[in-house]
Motif scaffolding. Structure first.
Motif, PDB file in Angstrom:
ATOM      1  N   MET A 172      29.482  38.187  24.894  1.00  0.00           N
ATOM      2  CA  MET A 172      28.438  38.879  24.159  1.00  0.00           C
ATOM      3  C   MET A 172      28.542  40.386  24.358  1.00  0.00           C
ATOM      4  SD  MET A 172      24.696  38.355  23.160  1.00  0.00           S
ATOM      5  CE  MET A 172      25.245  36.766  22.700  1.00  0.00           C
ATOM      6  N   LYS A 173      28.309  41.118  23.282  1.00  0.00           N
ATOM      7  CA  LYS A 173      28.334  42.578  23.365  1.00  0.00           C
ATOM      8  C   LYS A 173      27.176  43.073  24.244  1.00  0.00           C
ATOM      9  CE  LYS A 173      28.233  43.281  18.802  1.00  0.00           C
ATOM     10  NZ  LYS A 173      28.390  43.811  17.435  1.00  0.00           N
ATOM     11  N   THR A 174      27.243  44.326  24.666  1.00  0.00           N
ATOM     12  CA  THR A 174      26.054  44.929  25.264  1.00  0.00           C
ATOM     13  C   THR A 174      25.307  45.642  24.139  1.00  0.00           C
ATOM     14  OG1 THR A 174      27.395  46.833  25.857  1.00  0.00           O
ATOM     15  CG2 THR A 174      26.956  45.249  27.594  1.00  0.00           C
ATOM     16  N   PHE A 175      23.994  45.637  24.230  1.00  0.00           N
ATOM     17  CA  PHE A 175      23.175  46.219  23.168  1.00  0.00           C
ATOM     18  C   PHE A 175      22.303  47.336  23.742  1.00  0.00           C
ATOM     19  CE2 PHE A 175      23.721  41.693  21.984  1.00  0.00           C
ATOM     20  CZ  PHE A 175      24.404  41.871  20.791  1.00  0.00           C
ATOM     21  N   HIS A 176      21.974  48.283  22.871  1.00  0.00           N
ATOM     22  CA  HIS A 176      21.111  49.395  23.268  1.00  0.00           C
ATOM     23  C   HIS A 176      20.029  49.605  22.221  1.00  0.00           C
ATOM     24  CE1 HIS A 176      24.898  50.012  25.433  1.00  0.00           C
ATOM     25  NE2 HIS A 176      24.116  50.443  26.402  1.00  0.00           N
ATOM     26  N   CYS A 177      18.880  50.062  22.698  1.00  0.00           N
ATOM     27  CA  CYS A 177      17.800  50.419  21.778  1.00  0.00           C
ATOM     28  C   CYS A 177      18.283  51.615  20.952  1.00  0.00           C
ATOM     29  CB  CYS A 177      16.550  50.783  22.581  1.00  0.00           C
ATOM     30  SG  CYS A 177      15.234  51.484  21.581  1.00  0.00           S
ATOM     31  N   ASN A 178      18.249  51.503  19.630  1.00  0.00           N
ATOM     32  CA  ASN A 178      18.761  52.604  18.812  1.00  0.00           C
ATOM     33  C   ASN A 178      17.746  53.758  18.733  1.00  0.00           C
ATOM     34  OD1 ASN A 178      17.570  50.388  17.114  1.00  0.00           O
ATOM     35  ND2 ASN A 178      17.488  52.078  15.653  1.00  0.00           N
ATOM     36  N   HIS A 179      16.553  53.529  19.287  1.00  0.00           N
ATOM     37  CA  HIS A 179      15.583  54.633  19.304  1.00  0.00           C
ATOM     38  C   HIS A 179      15.765  55.499  20.551  1.00  0.00           C
ATOM     39  CE1 HIS A 179      11.982  56.875  18.421  1.00  0.00           C
ATOM     40  NE2 HIS A 179      11.564  56.655  19.655  1.00  0.00           N
ATOM     41  N   CYS A 180      15.905  54.855  21.733  1.00  0.00           N
ATOM     42  CA  CYS A 180      15.926  55.647  22.973  1.00  0.00           C
ATOM     43  C   CYS A 180      17.206  55.458  23.797  1.00  0.00           C
ATOM     44  CB  CYS A 180      14.705  55.307  23.833  1.00  0.00           C
ATOM     45  SG  CYS A 180      14.813  53.689  24.609  1.00  0.00           S
ATOM     46  N   GLY A 181      18.068  54.529  23.406  1.00  0.00           N
ATOM     47  CA  GLY A 181      19.328  54.362  24.120  1.00  0.00           C
ATOM     48  C   GLY A 181      19.269  53.422  25.310  1.00  0.00           C
ATOM     49  N   GLN A 182      18.103  52.907  25.621  1.00  0.00           N
ATOM     50  CA  GLN A 182      17.951  51.975  26.753  1.00  0.00           C
ATOM     51  C   GLN A 182      18.807  50.715  26.506  1.00  0.00           C
ATOM     52  OE1 GLN A 182      15.891  52.042  29.590  1.00  0.00           O
ATOM     53  NE2 GLN A 182      16.553  49.977  30.126  1.00  0.00           N
ATOM     54  N   LEU A 213      34.755  28.618  23.530  1.00  0.00           N
ATOM     55  CA  LEU A 213      33.609  29.486  23.229  1.00  0.00           C
ATOM     56  C   LEU A 213      33.043  30.121  24.502  1.00  0.00           C
ATOM     57  CD1 LEU A 213      31.608  27.618  20.414  1.00  0.00           C
ATOM     58  CD2 LEU A 213      33.585  29.111  20.198  1.00  0.00           C
ATOM     59  N   HIS A 214      33.044  29.354  25.618  1.00  0.00           N
ATOM     60  CA  HIS A 214      32.657  29.962  26.911  1.00  0.00           C
ATOM     61  C   HIS A 214      33.561  31.166  27.204  1.00  0.00           C
ATOM     62  CE1 HIS A 214      30.109  26.624  27.909  1.00  0.00           C
ATOM     63  NE2 HIS A 214      30.967  25.881  28.561  1.00  0.00           N
ATOM     64  N   MET A 215      34.865  30.943  27.052  1.00  0.00           N
ATOM     65  CA  MET A 215      35.851  31.993  27.371  1.00  0.00           C
ATOM     66  C   MET A 215      35.626  33.245  26.533  1.00  0.00           C
ATOM     67  SD  MET A 215      39.358  29.740  27.512  1.00  0.00           S
ATOM     68  CE  MET A 215      40.356  31.133  27.035  1.00  0.00           C
ATOM     69  N   VAL A 216      35.458  33.034  25.229  1.00  0.00           N
ATOM     70  CA  VAL A 216      35.311  34.170  24.317  1.00  0.00           C
ATOM     71  C   VAL A 216      34.045  34.960  24.658  1.00  0.00           C
ATOM     72  CG1 VAL A 216      34.777  34.753  21.909  1.00  0.00           C
ATOM     73  CG2 VAL A 216      36.626  33.151  22.431  1.00  0.00           C
ATOM     74  N   ASP A 217      32.950  34.229  24.916  1.00  0.00           N
ATOM     75  CA  ASP A 217      31.679  34.913  25.139  1.00  0.00           C
ATOM     76  C   ASP A 217      31.671  35.648  26.481  1.00  0.00           C
ATOM     77  OD1 ASP A 217      29.155  35.693  24.308  1.00  0.00           O
ATOM     78  OD2 ASP A 217      28.174  34.040  25.341  1.00  0.00           O
ATOM     79  N   VAL A 218      32.135  34.974  27.528  1.00  0.00           N
ATOM     80  CA  VAL A 218      32.120  35.606  28.853  1.00  0.00           C
ATOM     81  C   VAL A 218      33.083  36.804  28.885  1.00  0.00           C
ATOM     82  CG1 VAL A 218      32.603  35.267  31.307  1.00  0.00           C
ATOM     83  CG2 VAL A 218      31.426  33.474  30.026  1.00  0.00           C
ATOM     84  N   THR A 219      34.239  36.655  28.267  1.00  0.00           N
ATOM     85  CA  THR A 219      35.197  37.764  28.260  1.00  0.00           C
ATOM     86  C   THR A 219      34.642  38.944  27.473  1.00  0.00           C
ATOM     87  OG1 THR A 219      36.993  36.156  28.360  1.00  0.00           O
ATOM     88  CG2 THR A 219      37.591  38.394  27.764  1.00  0.00           C
ATOM     89  N   GLU A 220      33.985  38.647  26.359  1.00  0.00           N
ATOM     90  CA  GLU A 220      33.387  39.733  25.577  1.00  0.00           C
ATOM     91  C   GLU A 220      32.332  40.472  26.408  1.00  0.00           C
ATOM     92  OE1 GLU A 220      30.731  38.875  22.254  1.00  0.00           O
ATOM     93  OE2 GLU A 220      31.675  40.470  21.117  1.00  0.00           O
ATOM     94  N   THR A 221      31.541  39.706  27.152  1.00  0.00           N
ATOM     95  CA  THR A 221      30.517  40.325  28.002  1.00  0.00           C
ATOM     96  C   THR A 221      31.175  41.232  29.043  1.00  0.00           C
ATOM     97  OG1 THR A 221      29.128  38.371  27.721  1.00  0.00           O
ATOM     98  CG2 THR A 221      28.565  39.838  29.528  1.00  0.00           C
ATOM     99  N   ALA A 222      32.214  40.716  29.691  1.00  0.00           N
ATOM    100  CA  ALA A 222      32.881  41.502  30.743  1.00  0.00           C
ATOM    101  C   ALA A 222      33.481  42.784  30.168  1.00  0.00           C
ATOM    102  CB  ALA A 222      33.969  40.655  31.404  1.00  0.00           C
ATOM    103  N   VAL A 223      34.183  42.659  29.038  1.00  0.00           N
ATOM    104  CA  VAL A 223      34.834  43.829  28.443  1.00  0.00           C
ATOM    105  C   VAL A 223      33.786  44.817  27.939  1.00  0.00           C
ATOM    106  CG1 VAL A 223      36.309  44.573  26.523  1.00  0.00           C
ATOM    107  CG2 VAL A 223      36.966  42.586  27.889  1.00  0.00           C
TER     108      VAL A 223
END
Ligand SMILES: [Zn+2]
Ligand SMILES: [Zn+2]
Ligand SMILES: [Zn+2]
Length: 355
Positions: free
Chosen positions: A1-11, A263-273
């Motif tokens: 999974m990607k990392t996400f940020h609030c597009n208003h404040c960057g949190q 799918l576990h591999m893809v998601d966990v690797t995406e999170t790590a990267v």
């Protein structure tokens, strides 16, 4: 999974967040952008998203967000329907209108949205049965009753999940009884989706012979195979050929277990990267990991995916051991199991590139 940020404040915010902890803005996942967004109220129940370039888009909150609090996704204003991309895959059942099942429903939808996210990232077909009655996908969550037994499983695009699986104590009890390394809601969703995509991407494709060469002939008696597995257990040497003990019960289950694992591999690797995880060990030969965003996009080499995966699981298990916990990833992949993962990878890549 990607990392996400609030597009208003960057949190930094999570995939499951409904409010930004810093600026308090309402958050929703915007499936058309594959991103979380901070929304401001507009006219007539609309919610407005302002991009970093200043352009403005209008959304509605998914009905399961605004009315039932079991979802945090939005629907682009131009789309029909009250439910989001994920919720429109859930078929209404009497159980879901009962307050006693509300928490289970919340947990089920939360896990399902992670599945839908990854399926969308991999550009896999995601039509609902309302859109495509024959070939579409649907989920139903059912509770057992004296007159109704509920088996978690898949048939003709309909994935049924027993609501009791959302109860941690019941699920853990079943996991221990069945000697499974993992038994999670997300794992159920990933596994059952594998049966659906086998029908769609393998059963009538030119890959069927290659599938049988690798996984075995799926025409062998399915109910008898499962019964044998539950009565006698897996073959003593299953680890040399299969990704899990249950995978050895029948070629369809082998495929679904391998699919879920991929799918576990893809998601966990995406999170790590996405978190920028890098491994640069002092000792030559130790697992290396460079955060390469290319790993997550376009045509990926399987070898790059599996190498990154081994590096991630190495650090994951070592961290867990330092906390006094069991390995987070208690699997040793045999060469045949890796070949089957490669097959799943190729099926998905071929679909994505239209081959
Ligand atoms: Zn914020
Ligand atoms: Zn929804
Ligand atoms: Zn299965």
């Amino acid at each position: 999974m990607k990392t996400f940020h609030c597009n208003h404040c960057g949190q930094v915010v999570f995939f499951e967040s409904v409010n930004c902890v810093n600026c308090g803005r309402l958050l929703a996942y915007l499936p058309d952008r594959q991103s979380m967004g901070a929304l401001e109220p507009g006219d007539g129940g609309a919610w407005l998203y302002r991009s970093e370039h200043g352009s403005q888009s209008s959304y509605r909150l998914c009905v399961n967000y605004s009315r039932h609090n079991v979802c945090n996704w939005a629907v682009p204003a131009g789309e029909n329907g009250e439910a989001c991309l994920s919720c429109r895959l859930t078929q209404p059942t009497p159980e879901l209108s009962e307050e006693t099942h509300r928490q289970a429903w919340f947990r089920l939808e939360t896990a399902k949205r992670r599945l839908v996210y990854t399926l969308q990232q991999l550009s896999l077909p995601l039509q609902s049965k309302a859109e495509q009655a024959e070939r579409g996908l649907a989920f139903e969550f059912r509770a057992e009753a004296p007159s109704q037994s509920v088996l978690t499983g898949h048939a003709h695009g309909l994935i049924t999940i027993n609501i009791a699986e959302a109860d941690d104590a019941i699920r853990e009890h079943r996991r221990a009884n069945l000697h499974e390394a993992y038994r999670t809601l997300l794992g159920h969703f990933r596994h059952e989706s594998g049966h659906y995509y086998w029908d769609r991407l393998v059963s009538t494709s030119a890959r069927l012979d290659a599938f049988r060469a690798s996984f075995g002939d799926e025409r062998q008696d399915y109910p008898a195979s499962l019964q044998r597995h539950y009565e006698q257990g897996a073959a003593a040497d299953w680890q040399a050929r299969f990704i899990s003990a249950y995978a050895s019960s029948h070629p369809w289950e082998d495929w679904a277990e391998t699919w879920a694992h991929y799918l576990h591999m893809v998601d966990v690797t995406e999170t790590a990267v996405s978190c920028g995880l890098t491994l640069r060990p002092d000792h030559p030969g130790d697992p290396l990991l460079e955060p390469d965003p290319k790993l997550l996009r376009g045509r990926r080499r399987f070898e790059a995916v599996i190498d990154a995966w081994f590096a991630v699981t190495y650090v994951l298990n070592n961290l867990n051991r330092s906390l006094g916990q069991q390995d987070a990833y208690p699997f040793v992949l045999s060469a045949p199991a890796i070949d089957k993962l490669r097959f799943v990878h190729q099926v998905i890549q071929d679909h994505t590139s239209g081959a």
